[in-house]
Design a protein around this motif. Structure first.
Motif, mmCIF file in Angstrom:
data_model
loop_
_atom_site.group_PDB
_atom_site.id
_atom_site.type_symbol
_atom_site.label_atom_id
_atom_site.label_comp_id
_atom_site.label_asym_id
_atom_site.label_seq_id
_atom_site.Cartn_x
_atom_site.Cartn_y
_atom_site.Cartn_z
ATOM 1 N N GLU A 55 -132.030 36.811 16.012
ATOM 2 C CA GLU A 55 -132.384 35.673 15.150
ATOM 3 C C GLU A 55 -133.066 36.146 13.871
ATOM 4 O OE1 GLU A 55 -134.593 32.872 17.468
ATOM 5 O OE2 GLU A 55 -132.761 31.885 18.176
ATOM 6 N N LYS A 56 -133.922 37.166 14.003
ATOM 7 C CA LYS A 56 -134.594 37.690 12.798
ATOM 8 C C LYS A 56 -133.559 38.253 11.823
ATOM 9 C CE LYS A 56 -139.239 38.812 14.360
ATOM 10 N NZ LYS A 56 -140.071 39.845 15.011
ATOM 11 N N ALA A 72 -131.447 34.278 4.194
ATOM 12 C CA ALA A 72 -132.357 34.313 3.040
ATOM 13 C C ALA A 72 -131.703 35.082 1.894
ATOM 14 C CB ALA A 72 -133.689 34.952 3.441
ATOM 15 N N TRP A 124 -130.447 37.343 11.466
ATOM 16 C CA TRP A 124 -129.715 36.252 10.826
ATOM 17 C C TRP A 124 -130.559 35.520 9.782
ATOM 18 C CZ3 TRP A 124 -124.906 35.791 10.096
ATOM 19 C CH2 TRP A 124 -124.005 36.327 11.002
ATOM 20 N N VAL A 125 -131.878 35.404 10.058
ATOM 21 C CA VAL A 125 -132.766 34.779 9.053
ATOM 22 C C VAL A 125 -132.737 35.608 7.773
ATOM 23 C CG1 VAL A 125 -135.188 34.327 8.490
ATOM 24 C CG2 VAL A 125 -134.263 33.564 10.685
#
Ligand SMILES: [Cu+2]
Length: 196
Positions: free
Chosen positions: A27-28, A35, A30-31
């Motif tokens: 998830e990190k 961004a 993909w964030v």
């Protein structure tokens, strides 16, 4: 006797269950990707707005799309290119299913040109590549775009917004002519290059 824990940390997870730390790490990542995409898109918007002078139209001007042909600025005899007292050119053009009226317009090169455009029915699009001219023509509103063509050039301009079954056959031509050749033409010739 106490029940053994369903899923103690030491025990391997059943097939198909992803460990929490792997989920968190993914998830990190993909964030970070999302961004980065937002930053790139914002940079493109700022770049085209500043360097390419592309920005939403600043005027909001309403007009009755049902009575365009009956009178006022967009009556048929007033369409096409007009030369203003200050030497600049104004092009008035109507988009309608499935043509632009007039079908071909002449404009002088190296001269301020103001396009005043509107639609008689559906939403159409007007775009001249390599210029700042790119606007939607929304029935009920007048779109105004100012530009200046540095060089003579012919623009074949298909409608740029899907407007119905005949959209693919809807196009117009903008012919940018050398200033002196444009000035040598009579008022009727200047107005439009559409075949009569
Ligand atoms: Cu169209």
């Amino acid at each position: 006797m106490a029940e053994p824990s369903e899923n103690p940390p030491q025990r391997p997870l059943p097939d198909g269950i992803v460990p929490e730390e792997v989920v968190t790490r993914t998830e990190k990542h993909w964030v970070i990707v999302m961004a980065a995409m937002l930053v790139i898109m914002m940079a493109v918007i700022v770049e085209t707005g500043v360097a390419g002078a592309l920005h939403p139209a600043t005027n909001v001007e309403a007009i009755d799309s049902e009575t365009l042909h009956l009178g006022g600025e967009f009556v048929e005899s007033n369409l096409g290119t007009a030369i203003e007292p200050d030497g600049s050119a104004t092009v008035r053009l109507i988009a309608e299913q499935y043509d632009f009226v007039p079908h071909c317009v002449r404009v002088p090169a190296d001269t301020p040109v103001k396009f005043r455009l509107t639609s008689a029915d559906a939403v159409h699009g007007f775009l001249l590549p390599d210029t700042n001219v790119n606007t939607m023509l929304v029935p009920g509103f007048v779109a105004e775009v100012r530009t200046r063509f540095a060089q003579p050039r012919e623009y074949e301009m298909p409608c740029h917004e899907f407007c119905g079954l005949g959209h693919h056959a809807m196009w117009t031509k903008v012919s940018v002519e050398p200033k002196d050749r444009f000035a040598a033409q009579g008022p009727l010739e200047r107005t439009s290059c559409a075949q009569q």
